[in-house]
Write a protein that holds these residues in place. Structure first.
Motif, PDB file in Angstrom:
ATOM      1  N   SER A  45      41.654  63.922  19.544  1.00 15.33           N
ATOM      2  CA  SER A  45      40.507  63.486  20.340  1.00 15.33           C
ATOM      3  C   SER A  45      40.968  62.769  21.594  1.00 15.33           C
ATOM      4  O   SER A  45      40.373  62.921  22.662  1.00 15.33           O
ATOM      5  N   GLY A  46      42.073  61.984  21.488  1.00 19.26           N
ATOM      6  CA  GLY A  46      42.593  61.292  22.665  1.00 19.26           C
ATOM      7  C   GLY A  46      43.116  62.264  23.695  1.00 19.26           C
ATOM      8  O   GLY A  46      42.897  62.107  24.890  1.00 19.26           O
ATOM      9  N   ARG A  47      43.787  63.310  23.216  1.00 23.50           N
ATOM     10  CA  ARG A  47      44.357  64.282  24.140  1.00 23.50           C
ATOM     11  C   ARG A  47      43.264  65.093  24.816  1.00 23.50           C
ATOM     12  O   ARG A  47      43.374  65.441  25.984  1.00 23.50           O
ATOM     13  N   SER A  48      42.186  65.376  24.087  1.00 22.32           N
ATOM     14  CA  SER A  48      41.154  66.240  24.650  1.00 22.32           C
ATOM     15  C   SER A  48      40.418  65.580  25.806  1.00 22.32           C
ATOM     16  O   SER A  48      39.805  66.255  26.622  1.00 22.32           O
ATOM     17  N   GLU A  49      40.473  64.232  25.874  1.00 21.94           N
ATOM     18  CA  GLU A  49      39.778  63.535  26.944  1.00 21.94           C
ATOM     19  C   GLU A  49      40.389  63.828  28.304  1.00 21.94           C
ATOM     20  O   GLU A  49      39.714  63.750  29.316  1.00 21.94           O
ATOM     21  N   CYS A  50      41.675  64.111  28.367  1.00 24.60           N
ATOM     22  CA  CYS A  50      42.312  64.298  29.670  1.00 24.60           C
ATOM     23  C   CYS A  50      42.940  65.679  29.812  1.00 24.60           C
ATOM     24  O   CYS A  50      43.778  65.897  30.675  1.00 24.60           O
ATOM     25  N   VAL A  51      42.562  66.627  28.962  1.00 24.78           N
ATOM     26  CA  VAL A  51      43.024  68.002  29.069  1.00 24.78           C
ATOM     27  C   VAL A  51      41.829  68.935  29.060  1.00 24.78           C
ATOM     28  O   VAL A  51      40.901  68.759  28.286  1.00 24.78           O
ATOM     29  N   LYS A  52      41.853  69.923  29.942  1.00 29.00           N
ATOM     30  CA  LYS A  52      40.743  70.862  30.027  1.00 29.00           C
ATOM     31  C   LYS A  52      41.301  72.277  30.113  1.00 29.00           C
ATOM     32  O   LYS A  52      42.315  72.515  30.766  1.00 29.00           O
ATOM     33  N   SER A  53      40.643  73.195  29.415  1.00 30.82           N
ATOM     34  CA  SER A  53      41.051  74.590  29.481  1.00 30.82           C
ATOM     35  C   SER A  53      40.846  75.135  30.889  1.00 30.82           C
ATOM     36  O   SER A  53      39.875  74.800  31.563  1.00 30.82           O
ATOM     37  N   VAL A  54      41.781  75.966  31.341  1.00 35.37           N
ATOM     38  CA  VAL A  54      41.679  76.555  32.675  1.00 35.37           C
ATOM     39  C   VAL A  54      40.387  77.340  32.821  1.00 35.37           C
ATOM     40  O   VAL A  54      39.717  77.312  33.855  1.00 35.37           O
TER      41      VAL A  54
END
Length: 521
Positions: A34-43
């Motif tokens: 959940s922490g990683r998903s906050e600052c990563v977005k699929s192209v």
């Protein structure tokens, strides 16, 4: 029958512990995801305008502080096409990052950036003066075997950064742009670039084979690339003393005050920086005048008499600033297409002024690792190769990190008698001079950052303290304090070493990543 009950009880306990451990691991993984998903977005989810496609840029650097600007110039000088995205291009105004140790200056020379300390009224620093209970000792840097221009440098942090930004921007293949990186762009587990907002608020995307995150201690992107365990042991209260002559010219001054150290060092020909360490995360209020009262009643009586009037005048002037002191061990997630650098990656207590030395040392290492590579597009292979970076940096970085954390704990006052003896032993040990001061100062200055030397000197101080206790006649009370001194010293340094990684710090050659070679194309 009793044996069967005992066996059943033991088996049940083990199963319960196993279940609890499994639940904890799953929760930790969920929290990490959940922490990683906050600052990563699929192209595929990005709708912003594309600024740079494949082939336009080799490396994106997020942040143009000391690490980002130095890295941009270094990679640009090697022919890489670099796009730097910096949140604020105006001159920074900080109260730390103002003292570059001699080891850091040597790295600056290796990078061809030594002229960045020119024309900013930087001051040469030749060592330290240590004060305790009215006594003081001189600790010069061991510079006998170096050129005359090698020394520490102290300066306004913002001026230094602006000089490096100008140097990076002077290269035709380096683009510096003001913007705020909001998310990393990911495709099938590989970081492809970043999404960012320009200073005009326009949302854009930038793509490159390698994205290096250097956005500082407040990084909003690092959670996708590491496991950030940030500790805030204390805060610095910063003042600028004007037209103040220090007891030792061109030296840093450390006062072993109560409750924690006070630092003085020149940052220009007319200004001296004072940093008062306040343990914990809460500081007296500046707005209500509580801070000024604290500085005058608690701190001022402990500063050297030569500085007293200038210190009180600086407090009365009212330009008082605070900053939390962060430490964070390097705990990266090796991620294809991305890398962490600088304070976004690794922090230590700023007492020893080692942060810029670590960052510049990391840049020299990364430059040397990337130089044989002409193509950065094979992200998984590049990621596997750059795992060696995390191992190769450990001996230098971990030595400086461990020294900073351990020295801060030793230098802080304590009601515990064993801690008092350790603090006094450290002062007296360094006052012996010769190898007893040259060794620790070589570690502090980054001139000889060797883990084994650090551990030997640290425990030499502890043994010296025990010897002082036992002479001329040992007593049961002194023996007990001596035993607690050794135990306390172990309790200070070993947890820091464990966090840094014993194997990587002392035996890096046993780590497989140590032997990674450049991929063959």
């Amino acid at each position: 029958m009793a044996d069967q009950y005992v066996s059943g009880w033991i088996l049940g306990s083990l199963l319960a512990l196993g279940a609890l451990f499994t639940m904890a691991v799953r929760k930790r993984k969920r929290d990490g995801i959940s922490g990683r998903s906050e600052c990563v977005k699929s192209v595929s989810a990005v709708n912003g305008k594309c600024r740079s496609g494949n082939g336009d840029v080799d490396v994106i650097i997020v942040g143009a502080g000391v690490a980002g600007a130095a890295l941009a110039h270094t990679l640009g000088k090697d022919g890489r096409r670099v796009h730097v995205i910096e949140r604020d291009m105006t001159e920074p105004d900080r109260i730390v990052g103002e003292l570059l140790q001699p080891g850091g200056y040597l790295k600056l020379i290796e990078l061809g950036l030594e002229d960045c300390v020119e024309k900013i009224d930087a001051q040469r620093v030749y060592g330290y003066a240590l004060f305790k209970d009215g006594k003081h000792t001189h600790l010069p840097y061991p510079l006998e075997n170096f050129d005359s221009n090698v020394s520490g440098r102290s300066f306004h942090n913002g001026r230094f950064i602006q000089r490096m930004r100008e140097k990076a921007a002077s290269l035709p293949n380096v683009l510096l742009e003001q913007g705020t990186a909001t998310t990393l762009l990911e495709e099938k587990g590989t970081i492809k670039g970043v999404q960012y907002k320009t200073k005009d608020g326009e949302e854009l995307t930038a793509f490159a084979p390698l994205t290096i995150v250097c956005d500082g201690c407040f990084s909003n992107l690092r959670r996708s690339l590491c496991n950030p365990q940030v500790d805030v042991p204390s805060c610095f209260v910063g003042l600028v003393l004007e037209n103040c002559e220090l007891p030792y010219i061109n030296h840093g001054h450390v006062i072993l005050a109560d409750p924690s150290p006070i630092l003085f060092y020149p940052i220009s020909s007319t200004e001296v920086r004072c940093l008062v360490d306040v343990p914990g995360q809460k500081v007296p209020s500046i707005a209500t005048g509580e801070m000024a009262s604290y500085l005058k009643t608690v701190v001022a009586p402990q500063v050297p008499p030569e500085i007293y009037d200038s210190f009180v005048a600086a407090v009365d002037k009212g330009n008082i600033r605070t900053m939390p002191n962060r430490s964070m061990p390097a705990a990266p997630y090796p991620t294809p297409g991305a890398l962490l650098m600088g304070d976004a990656f690794n922090m230590r207590h700023p007492l020893t002024g080692g942060g810029m030395t670590v960052a510049l040392s990391d840049i020299v290492l990364l430059r040397d690792l990337l130089r044989p590579l002409h193509d950065l597009n094979d992200a998984p292979t590049l990621c596997r190769y750059l795992e060696s970076f995390y191992t190769l940096r450990k001996p230098v970085a971990s030595t400086i990190n461990t020294l900073a954390g351990a020295l801060y704990k030793v230098f802080c006052a304590s009601p515990d008698q064993a801690r008092k003896e350790m603090r006094q032993a450290c002062f007296d040990y360094l006052s012996l001079g010769g190898a007893f001061s040259n060794g620790p100062v070589s570690l502090l200055s980054g001139l000889n950052p060797r883990p084994l030397s650090l551990v030997l000197h640290f425990f030499a101080v502890a043994v010296y303290g025990v010897g002082r206790l036992l002479l001329p006649f040992p007593s049961p009370k002194r023996l007990w304090i001596g035993a607690r001194l050794i135990s306390g010293a172990s309790g200070i340094i070993f947890p820091i070493i464990k966090t840094e990684g014993v194997r990587q710090m002392f035996f890096p050659a046993t780590v497989p990543a140590y032997y990674r070679v450049p991929p063959v194309k």
